[in-house]
Design an enzyme around this catalytic site. Structure first.
Site, PDB file in Angstrom:
ATOM      1  N   ASN A 146     -10.210  -2.953   2.489  1.00 28.28           N
ATOM      2  CA  ASN A 146      -9.889  -2.963   1.062  1.00 28.28           C
ATOM      3  C   ASN A 146     -11.162  -2.737   0.253  1.00 28.28           C
ATOM      4  O   ASN A 146     -12.257  -2.756   0.805  1.00 28.28           O
ATOM      5  CB  ASN A 146      -9.288  -4.324   0.657  1.00 28.28           C
ATOM      6  CG  ASN A 146      -7.806  -4.425   0.985  1.00 28.28           C
ATOM      7  OD1 ASN A 146      -7.139  -3.418   1.230  1.00 28.28           O
ATOM      8  ND2 ASN A 146      -7.295  -5.633   0.989  1.00 28.28           N
TER       9      ASN A 146
ATOM     10  N   HIS B 257       0.826  -1.214   0.000  1.00 30.09           N
ATOM     11  CA  HIS B 257       0.000   0.000   0.000  1.00 30.09           C
ATOM     12  C   HIS B 257       0.860   1.264   0.000  1.00 30.09           C
ATOM     13  O   HIS B 257       0.513   2.263   0.623  1.00 30.09           O
ATOM     14  CB  HIS B 257      -0.954   0.027   1.198  1.00 30.09           C
ATOM     15  CG  HIS B 257      -1.939  -1.096   1.227  1.00 30.09           C
ATOM     16  ND1 HIS B 257      -3.231  -0.982   0.774  1.00 30.09           N
ATOM     17  CD2 HIS B 257      -1.831  -2.385   1.650  1.00 30.09           C
ATOM     18  CE1 HIS B 257      -3.866  -2.128   0.928  1.00 30.09           C
ATOM     19  NE2 HIS B 257      -3.035  -3.006   1.447  1.00 30.09           N
TER      20      HIS B 257
ATOM     21  N   HIS C 173      -3.845   0.788  12.047  1.00 30.17           N
ATOM     22  CA  HIS C 173      -3.621  -0.485  12.728  1.00 30.17           C
ATOM     23  C   HIS C 173      -4.979  -1.099  13.081  1.00 30.17           C
ATOM     24  O   HIS C 173      -5.757  -0.458  13.801  1.00 30.17           O
ATOM     25  CB  HIS C 173      -2.789  -0.224  13.991  1.00 30.17           C
ATOM     26  CG  HIS C 173      -2.568  -1.434  14.849  1.00 30.17           C
ATOM     27  ND1 HIS C 173      -2.597  -2.714  14.347  1.00 30.17           N
ATOM     28  CD2 HIS C 173      -2.303  -1.546  16.173  1.00 30.17           C
ATOM     29  CE1 HIS C 173      -2.377  -3.567  15.335  1.00 30.17           C
ATOM     30  NE2 HIS C 173      -2.195  -2.893  16.446  1.00 30.17           N
TER      31      HIS C 173
ATOM     32  N   TYR D 214       1.011  -4.409  12.086  1.00 35.39           N
ATOM     33  CA  TYR D 214       0.916  -2.978  11.760  1.00 35.39           C
ATOM     34  C   TYR D 214       1.791  -2.098  12.652  1.00 35.39           C
ATOM     35  O   TYR D 214       2.473  -1.203  12.167  1.00 35.39           O
ATOM     36  CB  TYR D 214      -0.554  -2.526  11.764  1.00 35.39           C
ATOM     37  CG  TYR D 214      -1.285  -3.035  10.531  1.00 35.39           C
ATOM     38  CD1 TYR D 214      -1.488  -4.397  10.345  1.00 35.39           C
ATOM     39  CD2 TYR D 214      -1.724  -2.182   9.543  1.00 35.39           C
ATOM     40  CE1 TYR D 214      -2.122  -4.885   9.214  1.00 35.39           C
ATOM     41  CE2 TYR D 214      -2.361  -2.660   8.406  1.00 35.39           C
ATOM     42  CZ  TYR D 214      -2.560  -4.017   8.249  1.00 35.39           C
ATOM     43  OH  TYR D 214      -3.169  -4.504   7.124  1.00 35.39           O
TER      44      TYR D 214
HETATM   45 FE1  HDE Z   1      -2.506  -4.909   5.434  1.00 36.49          FE
HETATM   46  N1  HDE Z   1      -0.674  -4.132   5.908  1.00 36.49           N
HETATM   47  N2  HDE Z   1      -1.840  -6.737   5.919  1.00 36.49           N
HETATM   48  N3  HDE Z   1      -4.248  -5.754   4.788  1.00 36.49           N
HETATM   49  N4  HDE Z   1      -3.143  -3.145   4.856  1.00 36.49           N
HETATM   50  C1  HDE Z   1      -0.317  -2.853   5.770  1.00 36.49           C
HETATM   51  O1  HDE Z   1       0.799  -1.643   7.437  1.00 36.49           O
HETATM   52  C2  HDE Z   1      -0.738  -7.008   6.650  1.00 36.49           C
HETATM   53  C3  HDE Z   1      -4.584  -7.068   4.834  1.00 36.49           C
HETATM   54  C4  HDE Z   1      -4.407  -2.819   4.444  1.00 36.49           C
HETATM   55  O2  HDE Z   1      -3.227   3.405   4.044  1.00 36.49           O
HETATM   56  C5  HDE Z   1       1.018  -2.565   6.393  1.00 36.49           C
HETATM   57  O3  HDE Z   1       1.097   0.541   7.882  1.00 36.49           O
HETATM   58  C6  HDE Z   1      -0.680  -8.390   6.986  1.00 36.49           C
HETATM   59  C7  HDE Z   1      -5.994  -7.248   4.633  1.00 36.49           C
HETATM   60  C8  HDE Z   1      -4.477  -1.428   4.078  1.00 36.49           C
HETATM   61  O4  HDE Z   1      -1.595   3.221   5.499  1.00 36.49           O
HETATM   62  C9  HDE Z   1       1.440  -3.915   6.972  1.00 36.49           C
HETATM   63  C10 HDE Z   1      -1.775  -8.964   6.404  1.00 36.49           C
HETATM   64  C11 HDE Z   1      -6.490  -5.997   4.448  1.00 36.49           C
HETATM   65  C12 HDE Z   1      -3.199  -0.926   4.301  1.00 36.49           C
HETATM   66  C13 HDE Z   1       0.277  -4.784   6.612  1.00 36.49           C
HETATM   67  C14 HDE Z   1      -2.498  -7.919   5.745  1.00 36.49           C
HETATM   68  C15 HDE Z   1      -5.384  -5.078   4.544  1.00 36.49           C
HETATM   69  C16 HDE Z   1      -2.392  -2.022   4.793  1.00 36.49           C
HETATM   70  C17 HDE Z   1       2.006  -1.865   5.510  1.00 36.49           C
HETATM   71  C18 HDE Z   1      -2.183 -10.419   6.412  1.00 36.49           C
HETATM   72  C19 HDE Z   1      -7.937  -5.606   4.156  1.00 36.49           C
HETATM   73  C20 HDE Z   1      -2.708   0.479   4.064  1.00 36.49           C
HETATM   74  C21 HDE Z   1       2.057  -0.433   5.978  1.00 36.49           C
HETATM   75  C22 HDE Z   1      -2.319 -10.954   7.669  1.00 36.49           C
HETATM   76  C23 HDE Z   1      -8.820  -5.889   5.260  1.00 36.49           C
HETATM   77  C24 HDE Z   1      -3.004   1.379   5.209  1.00 36.49           C
HETATM   78  C25 HDE Z   1       1.281  -0.410   7.177  1.00 36.49           C
HETATM   79  C26 HDE Z   1      -2.569   2.784   4.892  1.00 36.49           C
HETATM   80  C27 HDE Z   1      -1.054  -1.904   5.187  1.00 36.49           C
HETATM   81  C28 HDE Z   1       0.209  -6.061   6.997  1.00 36.49           C
HETATM   82  C29 HDE Z   1      -3.679  -8.169   4.987  1.00 36.49           C
HETATM   83  C30 HDE Z   1      -5.567  -3.665   4.360  1.00 36.49           C
HETATM   84  C31 HDE Z   1       2.763  -4.461   6.494  1.00 36.49           C
HETATM   85  C32 HDE Z   1       0.414  -9.048   7.790  1.00 36.49           C
HETATM   86  C33 HDE Z   1      -6.762  -8.575   4.649  1.00 36.49           C
HETATM   87  C34 HDE Z   1      -5.687  -0.665   3.558  1.00 36.49           C
HETATM   88  O5  HDE Z   1       1.588  -3.833   8.358  1.00 36.49           O
END
Ligand code: HDE
Length: 686
Positions: free
Chosen positions: A152, A79, A343, A366
């Site tokens: 999402n 993202h 988060h 997060y």
């Molecule tokens: Fe994320 N995801 N994600 N994700 N995600 C991040 O956190 C992660 C997942 C989502 O505009 C990271 O601050 C794991 C689902 C959005 O700043 C990180 C898993 C959904 C955003 C991270 C998922 C999301 C992130 C990278 C699987 C929809 C952007 C930067 C377990 C429900 C937020 C950050 C923004 C961002 C980890 C799966 C949505 C790496 C480990 C499912 C919208 O922490």
């Protein structure tokens, strides 16, 4: 005004005041170093003689350059490319039967929010319109602290257990040996992952659909994905799924258009959001909830903890409970959009988690990622991340600490400071985790109830209109066409034969694979709510390119422009040259785009003006016919008045509106506005 109006205004102004405090305006100020020293020279470094070497003692040069050298922070691992805006949320009626969350109780309360939309795979500088999932993350600054709904634009995910997230992301990101391709899933490692991890089938169907190509962040749904828990003040819990429903409906671009846009305007979605807010067309989304009772947990043919499954709306209807309005752009992209830290673990009393293994893993990831991205544990002190309520605890020090905590104690329990700060009991508003009963052996295994990987992929396919199916097949063919390994291509086709035999056969046709034997479909059910053809249709904020030259018919064009503007449509004047065009009467029009600088992909519809001279001028410009033809091929509404019809590729057909004379335009206007509301005219033969 009741007490909530007051508290709401207080909330809003507290956030604004807080941001104001951190906003630095330079207007008319003298320049200083970061130590406050007034500077007399900012263009020439200190040298030994005017042609001599630069001197080390030039502290201003060194400070300026050192700061510049460190102006970038690590981009988000996923993202990375995002765009944000401020706004507020209001609930329509109290949700007290389901949750004690204070911001969901009183319709008079306006809770400030910041939303960041994003793509997932690309780097920070990648194009907006690539085929990808979109992030839709909302921070609610509530009177009980910050609540983040980090969702999402698709309701399911690629994997079922967080353990696999690094693998999945490694596979979709550019390949490690050559860092190609940027912001695309059309490559071997992504499809190799898919075919070896069949739990991805359902989400891949969404990713290959037009949902991956949103026309606008304003026309995109949002989903919390996981099943969460609501808890009311009696301690009764319900399972809940979150939805954002855009008031303008859910609409997408077509694939050819997105690829052109990636070059013509890589900021297409950003610009759209920014301009909409600047012009007062505030994006709005209704909050929808699917709620089930705890005792209904096992009533379905899917596991509600499995994040690769949605809850069909026809089975569990969506209750619309409130609205979010985005009404303010950022003052500074970096300070706000880049530094915001979401988060899923930022919750408020009344909102709790479930044991979805993907959600559980996210609850670790997060904060961990912010530590490296924002440089330490004090990122909550960055203005955009600060709650609107005071923070009191015994956490101290660390990189970039802003708060100066006075006093002798920084531990709990203490006697010196009368045990302050001290916890608040749950009945007074302190957060208390839901006392879910858990039992079982420690085991590295997935529940058997997660094993069905295909039924809902099938459900999705069955729910699509023929046009949407065609787009899905083309998307698979495009993506797999870029996959070098024949084995991977075959594996994918074989895998999707489990979803639907016809789908697999149609994909296979274009990519040189062996068509697998037809199996019976994993599901025969469909959910009409999943088709974008059934979405809300609206002309509001649609952009129309008005192709016009000098000598245009004053009365006729003014009449049409007025009707369009009156319907909330945004007509923009496109002419061979910038400047003004003059009519056959008294009026003149300011030209907003030269034909050279504009393209049909930047608009939702095209209108060609009449007037002999105007049409002749347009005909002199070789790009004009292509401009109109391209809009036609992208199924957009095309209209012309009078002689303008000469420029159309066809004068009748779906989404084509003409008025042969430059008079009585009432019906023409109505038909054109209807055609614009329709978004695209798929029945057009091209
Ligand atoms: Fe994320 N995801 N994600 N994700 N995600 C991040 O956190 C992660 C997942 C989502 O505009 C990271 O601050 C794991 C689902 C959005 O700043 C990180 C898993 C959904 C955003 C991270 C998922 C999301 C992130 C990278 C699987 C929809 C952007 C930067 C377990 C429900 C937020 C950050 C923004 C961002 C980890 C799966 C949505 C790496 C480990 C499912 C919208 O922490």
């Amino acid at each position: 005004m009741n007490k909530h109006d007051n508290s709401n205004n207080e909330n809003r102004s507290t956030k604004d005041q807080q941001l104001e405090e951190f906003r630095v305006r330079n207007d008319g100020k003298h320049m200083t170093t970061n130590q406050g020293l007034p500077i007399s020279e900012d263009e020439h470094s200190l040298k030994a003689g005017d042609r001599g070497p630069t001197l080390m003692e030039d502290f201003h040069f060194r400070e300026k350059m050192t700061h510049f050298d460190h102006e970038r922070i690590p981009e988000r691992i996923v993202h990375a490319r995002g765009f944000g805006a401020h706004g507020y949320f209001q609930v329509y009626e109290s949700l007290k039967d389901y949750t004690k969350a204070k911001f969901l109780q009183d319709p008079a309360v306006k809770t400030p929010v910041f939303v960041r939309f994003s793509t997932v795979a690309g780097s920070r500088g990648s194009a907006d319109t690539v085929r990808d999932v979109r992030g839709f993350a909302t921070k609610f600054y509530t009177e009980e602290g910050n609540y983040d709904l980090v969702g999402n634009n698709m309701p399911v995910f690629f994997i079922q257990d967080a353990m696999k997230f690094p693998d999945f992301i490694h596979a979709v990101k550019p390949e490690p040996h050559n860092e190609i391709p940027q912001a695309q899933s059309a490559h071997d490692t992504f499809w190799d992952f898919v075919s070896n991890n069949t739990e991805s089938a359902h989400m891949v169907m969404w990713a290959m659909s037009d949902r991956s190509l949103p026309r606008s962040f304003r026309m995109m749904e949002g989903f919390g994905v996981h099943t969460f828990r609501f808890v009311n003040d009696q301690g009764v819990a319900h399972f809940v799924k979150f939805h954002w429903k855009p008031v303008l409906g859910t609409h997408s671009l077509v694939w050819d258009e997105t690829q052109k846009l990636a070059g013509k305007d890589p900021d297409f979605n950003r610009r759209d959001l920014w301009n909409a807010i600047e012009t007062g067309n505030y994006p709005e989304y209704e909050l929808g909830l699917q709620i089930i009772k705890e005792e209904e947990e096992f009533n379905f043919d899917f596991d509600i903890l499995d994040p690769t499954k949605l809850w069909p709306e026809e089975i569990i209807p969506i209750k619309i409970v409130g609205k979010m309005t985005l009404n303010r752009n950022t003052d500074n992209f970096f300070a706000e959009t880049e530094q915001i830290a979401f988060h899923p673990g930022h919750v408020v009393p009344g909102i709790d988690f479930t044991n979805d293994p993907l959600l559980q893993g996210r609850l670790f990831s997060y904060t961990d990622t912010q530590l490296s991205r924002l440089g330490g544990p004090n990122f909550h002190e960055i203005p955009i991340n600060r709650p609107i309520v005071p923070v009191h605890n015994n956490q101290r020090d660390g990189m970039h600490r802003m708060t100066i905590n006075p006093g002798q104690t920084s531990y709990h329990k203490n006697g010196i400071a009368s045990n302050s700060p001290s916890p608040l009991s749950a009945d007074q508003g302190g957060y208390e985790h839901y006392a879910e009963k858990v039992e079982g052996r420690k085991i590295q295994k997935r529940s058997d109830s997660f094993k069905d990987h295909y039924s809902q992929a099938s459900l999705f396919w069955n729910s699509m209109s023929e046009v949407e199916k065609e787009h899905i097949v083309s998307a698979f063919q495009f993506e797999l066409g870029k996959v070098q390994s024949k084995v991977i291509r075959q594996n994918v086709v074989d895998m999707f034969a489990n979803v639907d035999g016809e789908l697999a056969a149609r994909i296979s046709e274009g990519i040189g694979t062996i068509t697998p034997e037809v199996k019976s479909a994993a599901s025969t059910q469909s959910s009409p709510a999943l088709s974008m053809l059934n979405t809300i249709k609206s002309p509001l904020t649609r952009k129309v390119a008005v192709l016009v030259g000098n000598g245009y018919p004053d009365k006729a064009l003014s009449n049409v422009l007025q009707a369009l503007t009156g319907a909330g449509i945004v007509p923009e004047i496109v002419s061979p040259k910038l400047g003004v065009v003059t009519s056959d009467g008294v009026s003149r029009l300011e030209v907003q785009h030269s034909v050279l600088g504009a393209d049909s992909v930047l608009f939702d519809a095209v209108l060609v003006s009449g007037g002999r001279q105007s049409v002749d001028e347009l005909l002199m410009e070789p790009k004009v016919p292509d401009f109109i033809k391209e809009a036609y091929q992208h199924f957009k509404p095309i209209a012309a008045i009078g002689e303008g019809t000469e420029l159309l590729p066809a004068v009748e057909g779906p989404g084509i509106v003409v008025s042969l004379a430059n008079d009585d335009l009432r019906m023409f206007n109505l038909n054109f506005i209807d055609a614009i509301s329709e978004h695209r005219h798929w029945s057009r033969l091209i």
